[in-house]
Design an enzyme around this catalytic site. Structure first.
Site, PDB file in Angstrom:
ATOM      1  N   LYS A   1       0.846  -1.200   0.000  1.00 55.51           N
ATOM      2  CA  LYS A   1       0.000   0.000   0.000  1.00 55.51           C
ATOM      3  C   LYS A   1       0.879   1.247   0.000  1.00 55.51           C
ATOM      4  O   LYS A   1       1.956   1.235   0.592  1.00 55.51           O
ATOM      5  CB  LYS A   1      -0.860   0.030   1.274  1.00 55.51           C
ATOM      6  CG  LYS A   1      -2.027  -0.919   1.264  1.00 55.51           C
ATOM      7  CD  LYS A   1      -2.905  -0.717   2.484  1.00 55.51           C
ATOM      8  CE  LYS A   1      -4.035  -1.735   2.535  1.00 55.51           C
ATOM      9  NZ  LYS A   1      -5.031  -1.580   1.459  1.00 55.51           N
TER      10      LYS A   1
ATOM     11  N   ARG B   1     -10.325 -11.381   0.985  1.00 58.99           N
ATOM     12  CA  ARG B   1     -11.187 -12.368   0.315  1.00 58.99           C
ATOM     13  C   ARG B   1     -10.532 -13.747   0.302  1.00 58.99           C
ATOM     14  O   ARG B   1     -11.221 -14.770   0.306  1.00 58.99           O
ATOM     15  CB  ARG B   1     -11.527 -11.875  -1.103  1.00 58.99           C
ATOM     16  CG  ARG B   1     -10.341 -11.652  -1.985  1.00 58.99           C
ATOM     17  CD  ARG B   1     -10.676 -10.835  -3.218  1.00 58.99           C
ATOM     18  NE  ARG B   1     -10.779  -9.395  -2.952  1.00 58.99           N
ATOM     19  CZ  ARG B   1     -11.056  -8.490  -3.878  1.00 58.99           C
ATOM     20  NH1 ARG B   1     -11.287  -8.855  -5.125  1.00 58.99           N
ATOM     21  NH2 ARG B   1     -11.120  -7.214  -3.566  1.00 58.99           N
TER      22      ARG B   1
HETATM   23  N1  BES Z   1      -8.357  -3.729   3.729  1.00 59.14           N
HETATM   24  C1  BES Z   1      -8.450  -3.276   2.404  1.00 59.14           C
HETATM   25  C2  BES Z   1      -9.731  -2.486   2.104  1.00 59.14           C
HETATM   26  C3  BES Z   1      -9.860  -1.160   2.814  1.00 59.14           C
HETATM   27  C4  BES Z   1      -9.423  -0.007   2.210  1.00 59.14           C
HETATM   28  C5  BES Z   1     -10.478  -1.091   4.032  1.00 59.14           C
HETATM   29  C6  BES Z   1      -9.566   1.197   2.847  1.00 59.14           C
HETATM   30  C7  BES Z   1     -10.639   0.128   4.657  1.00 59.14           C
HETATM   31  C8  BES Z   1     -10.175   1.265   4.075  1.00 59.14           C
HETATM   32  C9  BES Z   1      -8.391  -4.447   1.437  1.00 59.14           C
HETATM   33  O1  BES Z   1      -7.652  -5.524   1.851  1.00 59.14           O
HETATM   34  C10 BES Z   1      -7.790  -3.930   0.177  1.00 59.14           C
HETATM   35  O2  BES Z   1      -6.672  -3.507   0.218  1.00 59.14           O
HETATM   36  N2  BES Z   1      -8.557  -3.953  -0.908  1.00 59.14           N
HETATM   37  C11 BES Z   1      -8.093  -3.449  -2.155  1.00 59.14           C
HETATM   38  C12 BES Z   1      -8.626  -4.357  -3.220  1.00 59.14           C
HETATM   39  C13 BES Z   1      -8.000  -4.133  -4.567  1.00 59.14           C
HETATM   40  C14 BES Z   1      -6.544  -4.541  -4.539  1.00 59.14           C
HETATM   41  C15 BES Z   1      -8.759  -4.936  -5.590  1.00 59.14           C
HETATM   42  C16 BES Z   1      -8.626  -2.033  -2.330  1.00 59.14           C
HETATM   43  O3  BES Z   1      -9.737  -1.746  -1.892  1.00 59.14           O
HETATM   44  O4  BES Z   1      -7.911  -1.212  -2.869  1.00 59.14           O
HETATM   45 ZN    ZN Z   2      -5.579  -5.339   1.406  1.00 57.93          ZN
END
Ligand code: BES
Ligand code: ZN
Ligand code: ZN
Length: 463
Positions: A239, A313
């Protein structure tokens, strides 16, 4: 905070909820007007000498009273009054209690000098006896919500998969729940390879936590699954720095299901509840799982990893499969997860996304959520979005091939791990936006909100 019901109060200060219309007729109209108070929703004016705290409301509906009570409690905290009274009736009591307990919440564990003071609140009603039960119930639900908030707010230094499991064990002991914790070895035996892969680069190996509340003569059986990423760095698909901050909250789904089973067991509902949590830390390292890996999930389906940040997921794929085997013949199957940033884009930060196949069940939950004071929105599945998860290499990809509708494609990914007989019983709740806030709104203050606890407890109460 000490809240009790009484017929008469000797508190030196009183809270009064007031609409614009009532303000016009009030004997304090002039004084309040001079102070610039117009009874707008979520504004307040404290006449210190009179000991009267006026809080504006649009109506006397629960939603307004709940939010106004949160405003009130903050104003009381900023004053020197330690005891305060407020009139309540059958309709407003729960909302008042929730507003006070949730709006008055402050997480001060890491402050060297905590500032919270103990307030005494007297709820005044001539029908005190009749309301005792309602007060007790409202306190259980509000305290369970704050219990969830406390865990969400606890830092990843303290909460990792191992300590999360210990925390669940402690709750099980206190509330007389059954508890089973699967460590790495048992997870290997269960072939939970997707979940194990996500946690591989962490110092703390994953845990699958199973708690059960089994009352005699249960009328229904409910299975709750929670995403428990004690930290989500994104893994090798790292991230960006600013998105990583707050990712201690990626365990909020797991914290919510703990809060729900706590509330249900304390309310002594005659419903059997099973909680399954995937507690995992998503980190980087030489042994981290990679984009390009193919994982074999517990169900046997193979998953092509194209982004290690879509880890929730993968964890849920295994936990959902395990839960459906262990808690057979459940009437309902609900999962709670901070699954996608896309859910926030779709619905805004305040709303929980609901996905699933049963319109009837979605409606029933939305109704319960609305009564409990939580916001929800339904996100519809369709076959075109489903196709975007196709993989050339494995059975399915962990991300969609197009960037739009990300909350729904994540929900559709999970759908692949729901057994045919459970399709109509299952709903997925994406709480990515609603579970955490850095700016106060409604009864929520900085940090975890406890999203899911009030709405699900309400739903189970009405079954
Ligand atoms: N934990 C995150 C989602 C999230 C983002 C929760 C911001 C709370 C605040 C999840 O694991 C994630 O990173 N999802 C990605 C998915 C993408 C790579 C398809 C996302 O939302 O960017
Ligand atoms: Zn994630
Ligand atoms: Zn995540």
């Amino acid at each position: 905070m000490d809240i009790k019901l009484t017929k008469k109060s000797d508190a030196k200060a009183q809270i009064r909820f007031i609409t614009k219309k009532e303000l016009q007729k009030s004997r304090y109209n002039k004084t309040l007007q001079k102070a610039g108070f117009e009874a707008d929703s979520e504004t307040s004016c404290f006449l210190y000498e009179k000991g009267l705290l006026f809080v504006g409301v649009e109506s006397k509906q629960s939603d307004e009273i709940r939010a106004a009570s949160a405003v009130a409690i903050k104003a009381v905290k900023n004053s020197n009054f330690e005891k305060i009274s407020v009139n309540v009736d059958k309709k407003t009591l729960a909302a008042v209690v929730e507003g006070f307990v949730l709006g008055g919440y402050k997480f001060e564990k890491y402050k060297s000098e905590p500032k919270s003071k103990k307030l005494k609140i007297e709820l005044v009603s001539s029908k005190q006896k009749e309301l005792e039960n309602l007060l007790e119930e409202a306190l259980i639900v509000a305290n369970a919500t704050n219990f969830t908030r406390d865990i969400v707010n606890t830092i990843p230094q303290e909460i990792n998969p191992k300590t999360f499991a210990e925390l669940a064990k402690k709750l099980a002991k206190e509330n007389k729940l059954q508890c089973d914790i699967l460590d790495k070895e048992r997870l290997q035996k269960e072939r939970c390879e997707a979940m194990l892969a996500v946690g591989r680069a962490s110092t703390y190996s994953p845990r699958l936590i199973h708690l059960a509340y089994k009352p005699k003569n249960a009328r229904k059986k409910v299975t709750l699954i929670g995403k428990g990423l004690t930290y989500d760095s994104g893994g090798l698909s790292l991230k960006p720095a600013t998105s990583m901050v707050t990712m201690k909250m990626d365990k909020a789904g797991a914290c919510a299901v703990l809060g729900i089973i706590k509330a249900v067991s304390e309310l002594k509902l005659d419903i059997e509840v099973h909680v399954f949590i995937g507690a995992v830390e998503n980190m980087i390292g030489g042994n981290a799982y990679k984009p390009d890996d193919v994982l074999k999930s517990r169900s046997g389906k193979t998953i092509e990893v194209r982004n290690t940040d879509a880890e929730g997921r993968l964890v849920l794929a295994d936990v959902l499969d395990y839960a459906q085997d262990k808690a057979k013949e459940s009437d309902y199957l609900f999962d709670f997860a901070t699954l996608t940033g896309a859910c926030m884009v779709a619905l805004g930060q305040y709303t929980t996304g609901i996905m699933g196949h049963s319109s009837q069940l979605k409606h029933a939950i939305a109704k319960a959520a609305n009564e409990a004071g939580e916001l929800t929105g339904s996100l519809p599945f369709n076959k075109h979005l489903r196709k975007l998860l196709k993989s050339e290499l494995a059975d399915i990809c962990n991300i969609a091939s197009k960037p739009y509708g990300g909350a729904i494609t994540a929900g559709l990914f999970l759908d692949n791990f729901i057994k045919e007989e459970n399709k109509q019983k299952w709903l997925h709740f994406d709480i990515a936006g609603s579970a955490y806030t850095e700016t106060p709104w409604d009864v929520n203050v900085y940090g975890g909100t406890g999203a899911g606890v009030r709405m699900m407890t309400r739903f189970l109460q009405t079954l």
